[in-house]
Design an enzyme around this catalytic site. Structure first.
Site, PDB file in Angstrom:
ATOM      1  N   ASP A  73       0.842  -1.205   0.000  1.00  0.00           N
ATOM      2  CA  ASP A  73       0.000   0.000   0.000  1.00  0.00           C
ATOM      3  C   ASP A  73       0.873   1.250   0.000  1.00  0.00           C
ATOM      4  O   ASP A  73       2.003   1.234   0.488  1.00  0.00           O
ATOM      5  CB  ASP A  73      -0.936   0.032   1.216  1.00  0.00           C
ATOM      6  CG  ASP A  73      -2.178   0.886   0.961  1.00  0.00           C
ATOM      7  OD1 ASP A  73      -3.274   0.314   0.790  1.00  0.00           O
ATOM      8  OD2 ASP A  73      -2.050   2.136   0.897  1.00  0.00           O
ATOM      9  N   ASP A  89       4.423   2.120  -3.948  1.00  0.00           N
ATOM     10  CA  ASP A  89       3.497   2.557  -4.991  1.00  0.00           C
ATOM     11  C   ASP A  89       3.567   1.559  -6.144  1.00  0.00           C
ATOM     12  O   ASP A  89       4.636   1.364  -6.725  1.00  0.00           O
ATOM     13  CB  ASP A  89       3.946   3.956  -5.455  1.00  0.00           C
ATOM     14  CG  ASP A  89       3.011   4.558  -6.484  1.00  0.00           C
ATOM     15  OD1 ASP A  89       2.164   3.818  -7.046  1.00  0.00           O
ATOM     16  OD2 ASP A  89       3.132   5.771  -6.740  1.00  0.00           O
ATOM     17  N   VAL A  90       2.441   0.936  -6.490  1.00  0.00           N
ATOM     18  CA  VAL A  90       2.492  -0.062  -7.567  1.00  0.00           C
ATOM     19  C   VAL A  90       2.768   0.571  -8.933  1.00  0.00           C
ATOM     20  O   VAL A  90       3.122  -0.125  -9.868  1.00  0.00           O
ATOM     21  CB  VAL A  90       1.233  -0.965  -7.661  1.00  0.00           C
ATOM     22  CG1 VAL A  90       0.958  -1.686  -6.363  1.00  0.00           C
ATOM     23  CG2 VAL A  90       0.029  -0.192  -8.123  1.00  0.00           C
ATOM     24  N   ASP A 134      -7.686  -4.358  -3.862  1.00  0.00           N
ATOM     25  CA  ASP A 134      -8.821  -3.454  -3.666  1.00  0.00           C
ATOM     26  C   ASP A 134      -8.291  -2.018  -3.623  1.00  0.00           C
ATOM     27  O   ASP A 134      -8.836  -1.149  -2.977  1.00  0.00           O
ATOM     28  CB  ASP A 134      -9.657  -3.823  -2.433  1.00  0.00           C
ATOM     29  CG  ASP A 134      -8.999  -3.447  -1.113  1.00  0.00           C
ATOM     30  OD1 ASP A 134      -7.756  -3.294  -1.076  1.00  0.00           O
ATOM     31  OD2 ASP A 134      -9.730  -3.292  -0.116  1.00  0.00           O
ATOM     32  N   LYS A 152     -10.591  -4.868  -7.893  1.00  0.00           N
ATOM     33  CA  LYS A 152     -11.804  -4.054  -7.733  1.00  0.00           C
ATOM     34  C   LYS A 152     -11.804  -2.940  -8.771  1.00  0.00           C
ATOM     35  O   LYS A 152     -10.770  -2.326  -9.022  1.00  0.00           O
ATOM     36  CB  LYS A 152     -11.821  -3.435  -6.337  1.00  0.00           C
ATOM     37  CG  LYS A 152     -12.998  -2.492  -6.125  1.00  0.00           C
ATOM     38  CD  LYS A 152     -13.060  -1.980  -4.724  1.00  0.00           C
ATOM     39  CE  LYS A 152     -12.057  -0.855  -4.477  1.00  0.00           C
ATOM     40  NZ  LYS A 152     -12.172  -0.335  -3.100  1.00  0.00           N
TER      41      LYS A 152
END
Ligand code: SAM
Ligand code: NAG
Length: 152
Positions: A18, A35-36, A60, A100
């Site tokens: 996250d 951070d993706v 999500d 999501k």
């Protein structure tokens, strides 16, 4: 209650990622802040994952909503596409990807990409998701890689 035949102790490895600091959860490991959308994140994930690959990628993630529905939708689809672009590095062949989204005009782009890479793609609205929420989940199973590029 545990279903019959279910292992009595936890198995597997759970890694949470996250942008924000996450309060510790017993049995899970966290990479945060991470951070993706940062290309270094998949490398960091690989370093932490035992065996180097995940069986399941579950997201999500969501941007902070602005309240402009189309903008929020576009941003979340982009985030899911970014996460999907990490699958060749971190997802096991035949693995699962669940993410999501908020329903909207760009969902078909994500669906098309998932269909290219996974044998089975389903759109689901779990009972636990409020009816009035635009939240919709994509569940993709049997990862094959782009046009079957992943070695089985
Ligand atoms: C709906 S919350 C879910 C948080 C957590 N999984 C939970 O259930 O409490 C969405 C999360 O996505 C995270 N997020 C948004 N963009 C991200 C990104 N680029 N990289 C990593 N996490 C991100 C946010 O920081 C936020 O905590
Ligand atoms: C959402 O806002 C909080 C507080 O400003 C910030 O720390 C966080 O990084 C933001 N999340 C995203 C996905 O931009």
């Amino acid at each position: 209650m545990r279903p019959p035949g279910y292992p009595s102790s936890p198995v597997g490895f759970v890694l949470g990622v996250d942008l924000l600091h996450i309060f510790p959860v017993e049995g899970a490991t966290f990479l945060c802040p991470a951070d993706v959308t940062d290309p270094r994140t998949s490398q960091r994930i690989l370093e932490v994952l035992p065996g180097g690959r995940a069986d399941v990628i579950l997201s999500d993630m969501a941007p902070n909503a602005t309240g402009f529905r189309d903008l929020d939708h576009d941003r979340l689809i982009s985030l899911c596409l970014t996460l999907l672009s990490m699958t060749p590095d971190i997802l096991q062949p035949r693995g699962t990807f669940l993410c999501k989204t908020w329903a909207g005009s760009q969902s078909h782009r994500l669906q098309r990409r998932l269909t290219e890479e996974f044998q089975n793609v389903r759109i689901i609205k779990p009972e636990a998701s409020r009816k009035e929420s635009s939240e919709v989940y994509f569940l993709a199973t049997q990862y094959q890689g782009r046009k079957g590029a992943v070695k089985q």
